[in-house]
Design a protein around this motif. Structure first.
Motif, PDB file in Angstrom:
ATOM      1  N   THR A   1     -10.538  -4.820  -0.480  1.00 11.76           N
ATOM      2  CA  THR A   1     -10.099  -3.593  -0.548  1.00 11.76           C
ATOM      3  C   THR A   1     -11.186  -2.586  -0.959  1.00 11.76           C
ATOM      4  O   THR A   1     -12.152  -2.817  -1.255  1.00 11.76           O
ATOM      5  CB  THR A   1      -9.075  -3.522  -1.944  1.00 11.76           C
ATOM      6  OG1 THR A   1      -8.027  -4.667  -1.848  1.00 11.76           O
ATOM      7  CG2 THR A   1      -8.499  -2.032  -1.969  1.00 11.76           C
TER       8      THR A   1
ATOM      9  N   GLN B   1       0.893  -1.383   0.091  1.00  8.16           N
ATOM     10  CA  GLN B   1      -0.013  -0.065  -0.012  1.00  8.16           C
ATOM     11  C   GLN B   1       0.897   1.373  -0.054  1.00  8.16           C
ATOM     12  O   GLN B   1       0.495   2.137  -0.579  1.00  8.16           O
ATOM     13  CB  GLN B   1      -0.953  -0.044   1.145  1.00  8.16           C
ATOM     14  CG  GLN B   1      -2.106  -1.134   1.036  1.00  8.16           C
ATOM     15  CD  GLN B   1      -3.033  -0.957   2.315  1.00  8.16           C
ATOM     16  OE1 GLN B   1      -3.392   0.222   2.669  1.00  8.16           O
ATOM     17  NE2 GLN B   1      -3.214  -2.027   3.175  1.00  8.16           N
TER      18      GLN B   1
ATOM     19  N   LEU C   1       1.486   1.869  -3.565  1.00  7.72           N
ATOM     20  CA  LEU C   1       0.363   1.603  -4.584  1.00  7.72           C
ATOM     21  C   LEU C   1       0.224   2.590  -5.918  1.00  7.72           C
ATOM     22  O   LEU C   1      -0.290   2.038  -6.751  1.00  7.72           O
ATOM     23  CB  LEU C   1      -0.921   1.403  -3.769  1.00  7.72           C
ATOM     24  CG  LEU C   1      -2.019   0.706  -4.376  1.00  7.72           C
ATOM     25  CD1 LEU C   1      -1.579  -0.650  -4.546  1.00  7.72           C
ATOM     26  CD2 LEU C   1      -3.325   0.806  -3.273  1.00  7.72           C
TER      27      LEU C   1
ATOM     28  N   CYS D   1      -6.674   4.378   0.216  1.00  9.00           N
ATOM     29  CA  CYS D   1      -6.863   2.843   0.017  1.00  9.00           C
ATOM     30  C   CYS D   1      -6.894   2.411   1.708  1.00  9.00           C
ATOM     31  O   CYS D   1      -6.041   2.458   2.456  1.00  9.00           O
ATOM     32  CB  CYS D   1      -5.810   2.182  -0.803  1.00  9.00           C
ATOM     33  SG  CYS D   1      -5.835   0.229  -0.708  1.00  9.00           S
TER      34      CYS D   1
END
Length: 405
Positions: free
Chosen positions: A393, A346, A349, A385
């Motif tokens: 997700t 993440q 990302l 996110c």
């Protein structure tokens, strides 16, 4: 009647290709029912006539010469190897054929047997395949030209940076970034193009192998594989071109009053065919549906996030989309129950070419979320996110909506 004679009559009368027997003078002795139907004649009309009556007039004289030469050196062989052969029906219409010749001796003399196959359907398939190949070659040429232009633009930008006098550290870093982009671009393009192009080539070859009418489903399947591969190539090229425009600062935001609910709803409908078995996308909206945003950039963002949710979620899992307008703030949420993203992944990302450690089995360029983040930023928005491995997700987009342009 002995078994051999009976067997010959069964084959002759019930064969699914035309059979013609002629003597050494080229007179037709026998023709089976299938051939009579092919050419539109009755047995009485055709028996005793020259075989040239079944050949287009422009070839008849030449055929007489070939026939006479064949009778001097008879042997079993395909007729007209490497040539396009045509036959003429009673009504004057012509059709493409393949003909095999056989010679046999009897106490009454020598006879030639011709096996005549109507290859009209195969010719049509070959013509369609040639047209499809030409279209594919043109598309590949167009995409290649686009790639060349993009590389040329990147090189031009690099030279301009080199020529700048001020802010040396910033210029050098920019040059380094562009070199990395070019290298990754070439590497990624060569890798990502290989699979769809291989699919196009293999499917094109296999289509040519299916010539019978009942094999149309197989042809349709491979044509669909070609179309899907071309669409994949188009998507990859669009991602590369979008990144190039972002890096050059050539993305223009054109805000307009749009109906967010309508845009998201229609985008979900467009992606319906991509849904896996028992996948369902639910959507809710709250508050005023209109907002001042760039409709093209917004649609690209929703398309990318939903496509990822479909790709990275297994069959039967739900995908939800929610949008809410509250005052001057618009929040859009896209959530799935897929494989999730690790905390380490993440952190990277939204970087160019980044792909998570758990998605190596799914094709992609690693550019989609980078483009989404840039487009969101250009429209005065933020993206967040929230994810956990194995638990899905959720992407949260937040836009500050101005009251007027």
């Amino acid at each position: 009647m002995n078994n051999a004679v009976f067997g010959f009559e069964v084959i002759f009368n019930h064969a699914t290709l035309g059979i013609l027997v002629a003597n050494t003078e080229g007179n037709i002795v026998l023709a089976n029912p299938f051939l009579l139907r092919q050419f539109g004649y009755t047995a009485e009309e055709i028996q005793g006539q020259k075989v040239e009556m079944l050949i287009p007039q422009r070839y008849a004289h030449r055929h007489v010469h070939h026939r006479e030469r064949f009778h001097h050196h008879p042997h079993n062989r395909p007729m007209g190897m490497g040539m396009a052969l045509y036959a003429r029906r009673k009504d004057g219409s012509e059709f493409p054929v393949e003909i095999s010749l056989g010679v046999y001796e009897t106490p009454d003399g020598r006879y030639v047997v011709a096996f005549v196959s109507d290859i009209s359907l195969r010719k049509q398939s070959e013509d369609a395949l040639r047209e499809l190949n030409a279209e594919l070659e043109q598309k590949v040429a167009d995409r290649t030209a686009s790639l060349s232009r993009l590389v040329g633009q990147l090189e031009k930008q690099m030279k301009e940076i080199e020529q700048k006098d001020g802010e040396l550290r910033k210029a050098l870093q920019k040059e380094k970034d562009l070199n990395e982009l070019k290298s990754r671009f070439v590497s990624m393009a060569s890798h990502e193009f290989r699979t769809p192009l291989s699919t196009v080539l293999s499917s094109s070859y296999l289509i040519s192998r299916y010539t019978a009418t009942e094999e149309q489903p197989q042809r349709e399947k491979h044509i669909q594989r070609i179309v899907s591969s071309v669409n994949l190539l188009t998507d990859i090229l669009n991602d590369f071109l979008s990144v190039g425009k972002i890096e050059e600062g050539r993305i223009l935001v054109r805000p307009a009053t749009v109906n967010v609910e309508t845009i998201i709803g229609s985008t979900i409908q467009e992606l319906f065919e991509l849904n896996k078995k028992n996948q369902r996308i639910s959507y809710t909206h709250a508050g005023e549906p209109e907002a001042l945003l760039d409709p093209a950039l917004l649609k690209h963002i929703i398309l990318n996030l939903l496509s990822n949710a479909i790709k990275f979620s297994p069959e039967g899992r739900a995908i939800s989309v929610a949008s809410e307008r509250e005052g001057e703030r618009l929040v859009i949420r896209v959530a799935d129950e897929g494989r999730g993203i690790s905390a380490d992944d993440q952190a990277h990302l939204f970087e160019r070419f980044f792909r998570g450690n758990n998605v190596s089995d799914i094709q992609g360029t690693g550019l989609g979320l980078h483009i989404v983040a840039k487009y969101t930023e250009l429209m005065n928005g933020t993206i967040e996110c929230r994810s956990e491995l194995g638990k899905g997700t959720e992407f949260i987009l937040t836009f500050q909506i101005p009251t007027s342009i």
